[in-house]
Design a protein around this motif. Structure first.
Motif, PDB file in Angstrom:
ATOM      1  N   SER A  43      31.748  23.698  16.826  1.00  0.00           N
ATOM      2  CA  SER A  43      33.152  23.364  17.120  1.00  0.00           C
ATOM      3  C   SER A  43      34.124  23.990  16.120  1.00  0.00           C
ATOM      4  O   SER A  43      35.327  23.807  16.229  1.00  0.00           O
ATOM      5  CB  SER A  43      33.315  21.847  17.071  1.00  0.00           C
ATOM      6  N   ASP A  80      29.145  28.796  -5.575  1.00  0.00           N
ATOM      7  CA  ASP A  80      28.488  27.574  -5.108  1.00  0.00           C
ATOM      8  C   ASP A  80      28.757  26.359  -5.980  1.00  0.00           C
ATOM      9  O   ASP A  80      28.074  25.350  -5.849  1.00  0.00           O
ATOM     10  CB  ASP A  80      26.970  27.762  -5.001  1.00  0.00           C
ATOM     11  N   GLY A 102      31.809  28.977   7.090  1.00  0.00           N
ATOM     12  CA  GLY A 102      30.841  28.009   7.612  1.00  0.00           C
ATOM     13  C   GLY A 102      30.575  26.873   6.653  1.00  0.00           C
ATOM     14  O   GLY A 102      29.734  26.015   6.920  1.00  0.00           O
ATOM     15  N   TRP A 103      31.266  26.851   5.530  1.00  0.00           N
ATOM     16  CA  TRP A 103      31.061  25.795   4.523  1.00  0.00           C
ATOM     17  C   TRP A 103      32.354  25.002   4.340  1.00  0.00           C
ATOM     18  O   TRP A 103      32.493  23.899   4.853  1.00  0.00           O
ATOM     19  CB  TRP A 103      30.598  26.439   3.210  1.00  0.00           C
ATOM     20  N   THR A 128      31.521  19.119  -0.561  1.00  0.00           N
ATOM     21  CA  THR A 128      30.657  18.650   0.545  1.00  0.00           C
ATOM     22  C   THR A 128      29.367  17.969   0.105  1.00  0.00           C
ATOM     23  O   THR A 128      28.642  17.464   0.950  1.00  0.00           O
ATOM     24  CB  THR A 128      30.238  19.841   1.439  1.00  0.00           C
ATOM     25  N   ASN A 129      29.056  17.972  -1.188  1.00  0.00           N
ATOM     26  CA  ASN A 129      27.751  17.439  -1.580  1.00  0.00           C
ATOM     27  C   ASN A 129      27.797  16.412  -2.685  1.00  0.00           C
ATOM     28  O   ASN A 129      26.880  16.286  -3.482  1.00  0.00           O
ATOM     29  CB  ASN A 129      26.810  18.598  -1.957  1.00  0.00           C
ATOM     30  N   ASN A 174      30.264  22.764  -3.712  1.00  0.00           N
ATOM     31  CA  ASN A 174      29.349  21.618  -3.692  1.00  0.00           C
ATOM     32  C   ASN A 174      30.055  20.314  -4.019  1.00  0.00           C
ATOM     33  O   ASN A 174      29.612  19.240  -3.596  1.00  0.00           O
ATOM     34  CB  ASN A 174      28.187  21.850  -4.656  1.00  0.00           C
ATOM     35  N   ASN A 204      26.645  35.188   1.334  1.00  0.00           N
ATOM     36  CA  ASN A 204      26.510  34.725   2.713  1.00  0.00           C
ATOM     37  C   ASN A 204      26.752  35.878   3.667  1.00  0.00           C
ATOM     38  O   ASN A 204      26.801  37.045   3.248  1.00  0.00           O
ATOM     39  CB  ASN A 204      27.432  33.529   2.975  1.00  0.00           C
ATOM     40  N   TRP A 215      24.088  27.480  10.926  1.00  0.00           N
ATOM     41  CA  TRP A 215      25.060  28.143  10.041  1.00  0.00           C
ATOM     42  C   TRP A 215      24.769  27.830   8.579  1.00  0.00           C
ATOM     43  O   TRP A 215      25.110  28.604   7.687  1.00  0.00           O
ATOM     44  CB  TRP A 215      26.459  27.690  10.409  1.00  0.00           C
ATOM     45  N   VAL A 224      30.368  34.718  -0.743  1.00  0.00           N
ATOM     46  CA  VAL A 224      29.419  35.216  -1.736  1.00  0.00           C
ATOM     47  C   VAL A 224      28.002  34.795  -1.344  1.00  0.00           C
ATOM     48  O   VAL A 224      27.740  33.628  -1.065  1.00  0.00           O
ATOM     49  CB  VAL A 224      29.759  34.690  -3.142  1.00  0.00           C
ATOM     50  N   TRP A 233      35.159  24.463   7.745  1.00  0.00           N
ATOM     51  CA  TRP A 233      35.206  23.385   8.727  1.00  0.00           C
ATOM     52  C   TRP A 233      36.517  22.627   8.545  1.00  0.00           C
ATOM     53  O   TRP A 233      36.885  22.331   7.399  1.00  0.00           O
ATOM     54  CB  TRP A 233      34.031  22.431   8.533  1.00  0.00           C
ATOM     55  N   ASP A 282      23.831  25.321  -9.031  1.00  0.00           N
ATOM     56  CA  ASP A 282      23.279  25.296  -7.664  1.00  0.00           C
ATOM     57  C   ASP A 282      22.760  23.894  -7.349  1.00  0.00           C
ATOM     58  O   ASP A 282      21.638  23.717  -6.864  1.00  0.00           O
ATOM     59  CB  ASP A 282      22.152  26.327  -7.564  1.00  0.00           C
ATOM     60  N   HIS A 311      32.459  29.664   2.069  1.00  0.00           N
ATOM     61  CA  HIS A 311      32.733  30.570   3.194  1.00  0.00           C
ATOM     62  C   HIS A 311      33.183  29.760   4.403  1.00  0.00           C
ATOM     63  O   HIS A 311      33.229  28.525   4.366  1.00  0.00           O
ATOM     64  CB  HIS A 311      31.485  31.415   3.515  1.00  0.00           C
ATOM     65  N   TRP A 328      21.011  29.704   4.540  1.00  0.00           N
ATOM     66  CA  TRP A 328      21.626  30.686   3.618  1.00  0.00           C
ATOM     67  C   TRP A 328      20.604  31.592   2.948  1.00  0.00           C
ATOM     68  O   TRP A 328      20.957  32.489   2.196  1.00  0.00           O
ATOM     69  CB  TRP A 328      22.413  29.951   2.528  1.00  0.00           C
ATOM     70  N   ASN A 356      36.819  20.046   5.960  1.00  0.00           N
ATOM     71  CA  ASN A 356      36.627  20.421   4.560  1.00  0.00           C
ATOM     72  C   ASN A 356      37.817  21.173   3.955  1.00  0.00           C
ATOM     73  O   ASN A 356      37.926  21.265   2.732  1.00  0.00           O
ATOM     74  CB  ASN A 356      35.366  21.281   4.410  1.00  0.00           C
ATOM     75  N   ALA A 383      20.896  22.777  -4.174  1.00  0.00           N
ATOM     76  CA  ALA A 383      19.744  23.574  -3.741  1.00  0.00           C
ATOM     77  C   ALA A 383      18.774  23.701  -4.904  1.00  0.00           C
ATOM     78  O   ALA A 383      19.015  23.160  -5.990  1.00  0.00           O
ATOM     79  CB  ALA A 383      20.211  24.954  -3.260  1.00  0.00           C
TER      80      ALA A 383
HETATM   81  O1  RCB Z   1      30.944  19.441  13.619  1.00  0.00           O
HETATM   82  N1  RCB Z   1      31.607  19.217  12.541  1.00  0.00           N
HETATM   83  O2  RCB Z   1      32.807  18.838  12.550  1.00  0.00           O
HETATM   84  C1  RCB Z   1      30.946  19.446  11.333  1.00  0.00           C
HETATM   85  C2  RCB Z   1      31.625  19.177  10.131  1.00  0.00           C
HETATM   86  C3  RCB Z   1      30.990  19.405   8.918  1.00  0.00           C
HETATM   87  C4  RCB Z   1      29.681  19.861   8.924  1.00  0.00           C
HETATM   88  O3  RCB Z   1      29.021  19.968   7.756  1.00  0.00           O
HETATM   89  C5  RCB Z   1      29.075  21.214   7.121  1.00  0.00           C
HETATM   90  O4  RCB Z   1      28.006  22.016   7.633  1.00  0.00           O
HETATM   91  C6  RCB Z   1      27.918  23.285   6.990  1.00  0.00           C
HETATM   92  C7  RCB Z   1      26.830  24.104   7.641  1.00  0.00           C
HETATM   93  O5  RCB Z   1      27.241  24.434   8.936  1.00  0.00           O
HETATM   94  C8  RCB Z   1      27.633  23.106   5.498  1.00  0.00           C
HETATM   95  O6  RCB Z   1      27.744  24.397   4.896  1.00  0.00           O
HETATM   96  C9  RCB Z   1      26.619  24.809   4.135  1.00  0.00           C
HETATM   97  O7  RCB Z   1      26.641  24.100   2.896  1.00  0.00           O
HETATM   98  C10 RCB Z   1      25.573  24.495   2.038  1.00  0.00           C
HETATM   99  C11 RCB Z   1      25.661  23.655   0.775  1.00  0.00           C
HETATM  100  O8  RCB Z   1      25.411  22.319   1.168  1.00  0.00           O
HETATM  101  C12 RCB Z   1      25.701  25.983   1.664  1.00  0.00           C
HETATM  102  O9  RCB Z   1      24.532  26.289   0.898  1.00  0.00           O
HETATM  103  C13 RCB Z   1      24.723  27.152  -0.226  1.00  0.00           C
HETATM  104  O10 RCB Z   1      24.820  28.466   0.301  1.00  0.00           O
HETATM  105  C14 RCB Z   1      24.982  29.448  -0.744  1.00  0.00           C
HETATM  106  C15 RCB Z   1      25.182  30.790  -0.085  1.00  0.00           C
HETATM  107  O11 RCB Z   1      26.268  30.669   0.809  1.00  0.00           O
HETATM  108  C16 RCB Z   1      23.744  29.444  -1.635  1.00  0.00           C
HETATM  109  O12 RCB Z   1      23.886  30.411  -2.663  1.00  0.00           O
HETATM  110  C17 RCB Z   1      23.564  28.073  -2.247  1.00  0.00           C
HETATM  111  O13 RCB Z   1      22.370  28.046  -2.995  1.00  0.00           O
HETATM  112  C18 RCB Z   1      23.495  27.021  -1.130  1.00  0.00           C
HETATM  113  O14 RCB Z   1      23.458  25.721  -1.666  1.00  0.00           O
HETATM  114  C19 RCB Z   1      25.726  26.831   2.933  1.00  0.00           C
HETATM  115  O15 RCB Z   1      26.047  28.192   2.594  1.00  0.00           O
HETATM  116  C20 RCB Z   1      26.800  26.305   3.874  1.00  0.00           C
HETATM  117  O16 RCB Z   1      26.723  26.984   5.118  1.00  0.00           O
HETATM  118  C21 RCB Z   1      28.667  22.224   4.858  1.00  0.00           C
HETATM  119  O17 RCB Z   1      28.241  21.923   3.531  1.00  0.00           O
HETATM  120  C22 RCB Z   1      28.843  20.931   5.634  1.00  0.00           C
HETATM  121  O18 RCB Z   1      29.950  20.235   5.141  1.00  0.00           O
HETATM  122  C23 RCB Z   1      29.006  20.176  10.105  1.00  0.00           C
HETATM  123  C24 RCB Z   1      29.642  19.940  11.319  1.00  0.00           C
END
Ligand code: RCB
Ligand code: MG
Length: 367
Positions: free
Chosen positions: A242, A143, A190-191, A150-151, A147, A227, A285, A225, A194, A96, A188, A288, A197, A99
């Motif tokens: 978007s 997760d 929303g992660w 995106t991280n 990561n 989410n 979004w 998972v 996009w 994780d 998912h 979480w 991604n 987070a």
């Molecule tokens: O306008 N645009 O074009 C544009 C493009 C890209 C954008 O950026 C995106 O934005 C997204 C959010 O919208 C981000 O998504 C979040 O990422 C987090 C990790 O960093 C996740 O966190 C995990 O969640 C798990 C449970 O699901 C937990 O168990 C775990 O502990 C926890 O760490 C969230 O779910 C997840 O929703 C993306 O990274 C990011 O790339 C935004 C806009």
């Protein structure tokens, strides 16, 4: 071994109901509801105790549970039941990494990679091999790979990137057994859904799958998972901004051709355990943690409405917290202090009664 014709390896099987979650419902949730005089809700709760969810092996100490469930499942299979035992593999070092709420027992600085291989993955293999007549469905490391997409700007994720990739390959090669079906965690909609991604994610999953020798037991990916996204939603929620890939159906249908082109012919599982209320009350979004207003969603089933979807599943057991809201706790993550996070919340994985009641009252389908 998987069906030679590439069909759904879970078809015709029901998911094993583990006694751990059932006992949380029967011995914590229901007595609490009865004590409050909520007898109608208590009756509904007994229905939840019968719904199969995944058992999370979030420490080495939980690996022997495989024997307890394997023994019980073997007896029931011998008596004619068609079962698969659903488990989550979840103990990577630096777990994780983006987070705080679910940081685990192993760290890279403390020999975590070697321990993960010898005391966790190898131990799981030994346990599973002891039950050749029992089928196991494994969700691999929620997760983790997400990561790495995106991280990489997060120090702990950057430090863990090589290990996550190497240890995931080790896990899927070691657990490539005839009575196992595996799904890698893929975040998912929303992660990784996009548009920006999707391609990096497909490449990462394809590379790991091929580097591990395209293990036969790896069937695909598991999404959503822990989410809250809909399997299908008619209108994208405001928080999707978007991103028109705003439900899990769109996400897996967007990813499947990209994965196939990357050499990974993936099918999917989708976690619907907490997606019964749509749109959610998320203020963003990316929130979480213990999101308010959610409900139990589509019940687990291998009879789905999409050939890409092997099953709707409940991976995150509804009622177990996502993380503590205690700001003084070591693992306190600000996301669990968000206005749309239910408080007060206990540590990740602990029983969160108020959250269970929320899920039950908002369940769709209703109990
Ligand atoms: O306008 N645009 O074009 C544009 C493009 C890209 C954008 O950026 C995106 O934005 C997204 C959010 O919208 C981000 O998504 C979040 O990422 C987090 C990790 O960093 C996740 O966190 C995990 O969640 C798990 C449970 O699901 C937990 O168990 C775990 O502990 C926890 O760490 C969230 O779910 C997840 O929703 C993306 O990274 C990011 O790339 C935004 C806009
Ligand atoms: Mg989590």
């Amino acid at each position: 071994s998987p069906p030679a014709d590439g069909s759904n390896p879970l078809a015709g099987k029901s998911f094993y109901v583990n006694n751990y979650y059932a006992s949380e419902v029967l011995s914590i949730a229901i007595p609490s509801l009865i004590a409050e005089g909520k007898t109608a809700l208590a009756a509904k709760a007994s229905g939840v105790a019968k719904v199969p969810s995944f058992y999370w092996m979030d420490t080495r100490a939980k690996v022997p549970k495989i024997a307890e469930y394997g023994k019980d499942a073997a007896a029931r299979i011998a008596a004619g039941e068609k079962l698969t035992v659903p488990l989550v593999v979840y103990d990577l070092p630096n777990r994780d990494c983006a987070a705080l709420a679910s940081n685990g027992e192993l760290s890279l600085d403390n020999n975590g990679a070697a321990i993960y291989k010898t005391e966790y993955i190898d131990a799981i293999k030994t346990q599973i091999q002891a039950f050749p007549t029992v089928h196991f469905t494994l969700a691999i490391e929620p997760d983790s790979l997400g990561n790495l997409v995106t991280n990489m700007n997060v120090a702990k994720c950057q430090a863990a990137a090589t290990a996550y990739k190497e240890l995931t390959q080790y896990a899927i090669k070691t657990l490539d057994l005839p009575n196992v079906t595996m799904y890698l965690d893929a975040g998912h909609a929303g992660w990784l859904g996009w548009p920006a991604n999707q391609d990096p994610a497909a490449k990462l999953f394809g590379d790991i799958y091929k580097a591990a020798g395209s293990p036969k037991a790896v069937r695909g990916l598991v999404t959503n998972v822990s989410n809250y996204n809909a399997w299908k939603i008619a209108t994208c929620p405001v928080y999707a901004e978007s991103n028109t890939v705003c439900d899990e159906s769109k996400y897996i249908n967007a990813m499947a051709p990209k994965l196939k082109a990357a050499g990974f012919p993936a099918h999917f599982l989708v976690d619907t355990g907490r997606s019964g209320v749509q749109p959610t009350k998320q203020q963003a979004w990316g929130n979480w943690c213990n999101v308010i207003g959610t409900g139990f969603g589509i019940r687990p089933s291998t009879s789905t409405d999409d050939p890409l979807l092997d099953a709707w599943v409940w991976v995150k057991p509804g009622g177990e917290a996502d993380g503590t809201s205690d700001t003084s706790a070591t693992r306190y993550d600000a996301k669990c202090g968000s206005p749309d996070a239910l408080k007060p919340a206990p540590e990740a994985g602990s029983w969160f009664q108020a959250y269970f009641v929320q899920l039950l009252e908002n369940a769709n389908p209703a109990f």
